[in-house]
Design an enzyme around this catalytic site. Structure first.
Site: not given
Ligand code: IMP
Length: 197
Positions: A11, A69, A152-154, A178-179
């Site tokens: 994602g 992150d 993706f994700g939340y 945010h990204r």
């Molecule tokens: P990292 O890979 O350790 O930075 O973890 C990032 C985690 O934060 C992801 O696996 C999601 O659970 C959450 N996350 C970060 N960015 C997003 C986004 O843009 N949408 C939804 N979930 C996100």
């Protein structure tokens, strides 16, 4: 310019690819060069973990590397899941279940107290001494139910205004996310870096 993106998260990689292509940066996914490299995220802040990941990929490849992150910080849950967003409820628990966990814990929380934010820390490593860091934040709130099928994700439970991150288009998400914001700030710093040389 070519940057190796330190992530296995599909994602995230899709978002990096979209935004980098608009910025004219060529992206090489970490999996093309060092697929087995796993970095332990031992930091307690997004910035620390971003630096750990970017440094590890830079050391493994010898090429400029960039890492994000990121995570979801919910006020009513004292900032959780925060840096543990990917590991919340267990690393292998799918996000559909992670979202159920969040919603169950938020059941009694009224609308006004459902405020939350997504945070992204980006670290770009050109050499051990040449490092650029940025951060992006998107303010929103936790909805009462998941909505939308994009992203993706939340994304389905994080709302900005009346729409969830999973209901808006890719372009809209990149503009406000945010990204997207952290990468726009990185683009600005890259421009300054190259124009001052
Ligand atoms: P990292 O890979 O350790 O930075 O973890 C990032 C985690 O934060 C992801 O696996 C999601 O659970 C959450 N996350 C970060 N960015 C997003 C986004 O843009 N949408 C939804 N979930 C996100």
């Amino acid at each position: 310019m070519k940057l190796v993106v330190a992530s296995h998260n599909q994602g995230k990689l899709r978002e990096f690819a979209r935004i980098f292509s608009r910025l004219g940066i060529e992206m090489v996914p970490q999996d093309d060069l060092c697929p087995n490299l796993q970095v332990e995220e031992t930091g307690t802040t997004f910035a620390e973990n971003a630096r750990l990941k970017a440094m590890a990929v830079y050391r493994a490849t010898g090429l400029p590397a960039v890492a994000d992150d990121s995570g979801l910080c919910i006020d009513a849950l004292n900032g959780e899941p925060g840096v543990y967003s990917a590991r919340y409820g267990g690393e292998d628990l799918p996000h559909t279940e992670k979202m159920k966990l969040v919603l169950a814990r938020m059941e009694q929380v009224p609308r006004k107290q459902r405020t939350a934010r997504f945070v992204s820390a980006i670290c770009c490593v050109f050499s051990l001494e040449d490092v650029l860091e940025t951060e992006g934040v998107c303010e929103g709130w936790i909805g009462y139910e998941p909505r939308g099928t994009r992203g993706f994700g939340y994304d389905p439970i994080f709302y900005v205004g009346e729409q969830s991150y999973a209901e808006i288009t890719d372009e809209e998400k990149d503009q406000i996310s945010h990204r997207g914001r952290a990468l726009a700030a990185l683009d600005q710093k890259l421009e300054e870096r190259f124009s001052s040389r």
